[in-house]
Design a protein around this motif. Structure first.
Motif, mmCIF file in Angstrom:
data_model
loop_
_atom_site.group_PDB
_atom_site.id
_atom_site.type_symbol
_atom_site.label_atom_id
_atom_site.label_comp_id
_atom_site.label_asym_id
_atom_site.label_seq_id
_atom_site.Cartn_x
_atom_site.Cartn_y
_atom_site.Cartn_z
ATOM 1 N N ASP A 117 -11.204 -0.102 -7.387
ATOM 2 C CA ASP A 117 -10.557 -0.327 -8.535
ATOM 3 C C ASP A 117 -9.277 0.835 -8.938
ATOM 4 N N PHE A 118 -9.359 1.871 -8.283
ATOM 5 C CA PHE A 118 -8.451 2.804 -8.628
ATOM 6 C C PHE A 118 -7.121 2.159 -7.924
ATOM 7 N N VAL A 119 -7.150 1.549 -6.605
ATOM 8 C CA VAL A 119 -5.871 1.154 -5.895
ATOM 9 C C VAL A 119 -5.455 -0.515 -6.751
ATOM 10 N N HIS A 120 -6.642 -1.229 -7.040
ATOM 11 C CA HIS A 120 -6.591 -2.284 -7.999
ATOM 12 C C HIS A 120 -5.574 -2.176 -9.002
ATOM 13 N N VAL A 121 -5.916 -1.158 -9.932
ATOM 14 C CA VAL A 121 -5.353 -0.936 -11.021
ATOM 15 C C VAL A 121 -3.935 -0.640 -10.920
ATOM 16 N N TRP A 122 -3.905 0.541 -10.021
ATOM 17 C CA TRP A 122 -2.589 1.064 -9.624
ATOM 18 C C TRP A 122 -1.296 0.077 -9.316
ATOM 19 N N PHE A 123 -1.861 -0.759 -8.145
ATOM 20 C CA PHE A 123 -0.905 -1.507 -7.679
ATOM 21 C C PHE A 123 -0.592 -2.658 -8.908
#
Length: 619
Positions: A117-123
């Motif tokens: 979710d770090f990547v999901h939110v970032w992207f």
């Protein structure tokens, strides 16, 4: 005639080859590496002239279309394809588009551990054209509040495991900052992003939201402990993200590699070199929440890892693991990172096999980098005539006593000779800009040196001392002044001193790093002067540092002095204290060691000192 001519040509070529090997042994290594870098620059320029700016997000979207079912992230045994990440990040974008007033260019702070979710939110936020500020998950209380306020976000997104950390500062946050939590049940005043994602559409938002007009536009804020004070938000442009994403490719990684990332994503190494590097390649990333030496090789074998990222401490921990059979039975061929000591490097290769260690050097906010493309043990990279055409840098003489660059009678700086340590400075110009920090310009100005070699020139001060040998290999030597490195993190000494200085029995505090055998970087040490008629409370010092500072920033040693020496510019003298270290036989002042079991500092006896030196006590 023809045969003699061919024979002569062959002899000449053999002779030239011999001369090249003798006088220029790294010529072809340098040539092919430079050719690769130039080719990348040409590729970027072609896209630019076509009226397209090829950002890392654009690369990701292309991969999501071309290879939707290829695994992009693997976390705790669960695989997320490029399509999965694309759709999940679309949902994030749709939630904020529908339930917030976020606009293109707004800042959103992100406080999350290593998880998909770090990547999901970032992207997802990137798809809205937002600037994402990565917050260090170790920072707490006033330091965390400072970081949030510094980047002036419109929203703060918090991982489920860090909601308690944010709850401590929730009442102090600016009223216009909305807080979103990745949990169904969230504290009062926090919006559940997880609930809203469960009903959100995964349709893509309009590309106009994330269209970029210039590669110099701000993409991220990454916090770094600079030379002074609290953490600063380094401005990371789209151009810097692209350059960082090319690192794995430059070292020889391909789309077929499986890359293991255990470094925190809030740092540039994990985020730019790691995640963005995987995107640039179209490769697969195995994401670990936290590095585990005991699970490392099991994970590598389980997920068919071929490349991993490291810091020097990581490799040292692996070498400290109990030996077992089949340690060289793995598919890892490359390791990319920095801070690897020569002795650990040799030990690591001897134990775990023929892995190419790709050491590099680069500061988060810096405009200079080096890459050791030859694999020379101990070196952070190479330079040559061609490299300096692209990246103008110098190693200048440094005054260790006064803690500042030396200047001659004409007030110019001087270059060191080969083999001598010098302060690394990098020329700031249009080709290699320095984007600085968010907030007050004085933070940016403090990292610059003016009128270095001639009137009007400007150089970025890396704060690092380097050595260039006679073969043009570069080696990291030390950090200067008010920063030292411990546990893979930069520690700002003034921040630590300010925290200790709030205690009512402390008159003055001088914080610095001391070398400890067998450890990367330097351990923190605080020299303290007590107020008149006040006594030292070791339990209170311990409580103050552990509750206010990240664990890596807590001083391992205390030294109680009656007075402190200052430099010619009235700075607290650190050099002599660093040289003296923490040996109780050499220091008459009272010394203390941090003891986490007793939750206090305890007297540092000669017996304890010897146990530290022998590695029997872990710091």
């Amino acid at each position: 005639m023809l045969l003699s001519w061919i024979a002569g040509l062959g002899t000449g070529l053999v002779f030239l080859h011999f001369v090249q090997k003798l006088l220029f042994p790294y010529f072809w290594d340098d040539f092919w590496f430079l050719l690769k870098v130039v080719n990348y620059g040409i590729h970027m320029e072609v896209y630019k002239r076509r009226g397209r700016l090829d950002t890392v997000l654009e690369k990701f979207l292309r991969h999501a279309k071309r290879q939707p079912q290829k695994p992009f992230l693997i976390h705790e045994g669960q695989s997320y394809t490029y399509q999965d990440v694309d759709k999940r990040s679309n949902r994030v974008a749709q939630v904020f588009l529908s339930h917030s007033s976020l606009q293109k260019g707004d800042v959103v702070a992100l406080l999350m551990s290593n998880e998909p979710d770090f990547v999901h939110v970032w992207f997802g936020l990137a798809k809205l054209g937002c600037v994402v500020a990565f917050l260090n998950t170790n920072v707490r209380a006033n330091s965390l509040l400072h970081c949030v306020c510094t980047c002036e976000p419109r929203a703060l997104v918090v991982g489920a495991d860090l909601l308690g950390t944010v709850e401590e500062i929730l009442a102090s946050l600016p009223k216009d900052v909305s807080v979103w939590g990745m949990e169904d049940s969230v504290p009062q005043g926090v919006i559940s992003l997880k609930q809203k994602l469960s009903t959100a559409s995964d349709e893509p938002v309009s590309p106009s939201h994330h269209a970029v007009s210039s590669l110099k536009s701000i993409c991220l804020y990454i916090f770094t402990s600079g030379t002074t004070g609290l953490p600063k938000a380094a401005v990371i442009s789209q151009l810097q993200v692209l350059k960082g994403s090319a690192g794995l490719w430059a070292f020889g990684c391909t789309e077929d590699d499986v890359i293991y990332i255990t470094l925190p994503l809030y740092h540039s190494s994990g985020a730019l070199l790691g995640i963005c590097g995987c995107v640039a390649l179209g490769a697969t990333c195995v994401l670990k929440k936290k590095f585990s030496a005991s699970q490392f090789w099991n994970d590598c074998n389980k997920y068919n890892v071929t490349v991993f990222q490291y810091i020097g401490e990581l490799c040292r921990y692996l070498c400290k693991q109990p030996k077992r059979e089949g340690e060289k039975c793995h598919q890892v061929r490359l390791a990319v990172g920095n801070g690897l000591r020569s002795d650990v490097w040799i030990q690591f290769l001897d134990r775990y096999g023929d892995i190419k260690m790709c050491e590099f050097y680069g500061a988060t906010e810096g405009n200079i980098c080096f890459m050791n493309h030859t694999g020379k043990i101990g070196s952070v990279g190479r330079t040559n005539f061609f490299y300096k055409l692209f990246f103008s840098f110098d190693l200048i003489k440094y005054d260790f006593q006064n803690d500042e660059p030396m200047r001659n009678e004409q007030n110019w700086c001087s270059r060191v000779k080969k083999g001598e340590p010098g302060l690394l400075v990098s020329r700031v110009n249009k080709k290699n800009p320095f984007f600085g920090y968010a907030g007050s310009y004085r933070h940016t100005k403090n990292k610059l040196l003016f009128d270095v070699f001639k009137k009007g020139d400007v150089y970025f001060n890396t704060g690092d001392l380097m050595i260039q040998d006679h073969e043009n290999f570069l080696y990291f030597w030390d950090r200067i002044g008010d920063t030292f490195r411990w546990k893979g993190e930069n520690v700002a000494t003034t921040e630590v001193a300010d925290v200790i200085g709030t205690l009512d029995f402390i008159q003055e505090t001088n914080v610095y790093g001391v070398a400890v055998p067998g450890y990367e970087g330097k351990a923190g040490m605080a020299s303290i002067i007590l107020k008149p008629n006040k006594s030292l409370n070791l339990e209170k010092v311990y409580e103050q540092v552990v509750t206010s500072l990240p664990s890596y920033a807590c001083p391992r040693f205390l030294r109680i002095q009656e007075k402190m020496e200052t430099t010619g510019t009235f700075k607290l003298q650190k050099f002599q204290l660093m040289e003296e270290g923490f040996n109780p036989l050499k220091i008459s002042d009272p010394l203390y060691l941090m003891d986490n079991l007793k939750k206090s500092y305890v007297p540092l006896t000669q017996e304890l000192y010897e146990q530290i030196i022998l590695g029997e006590i872990k710091l």
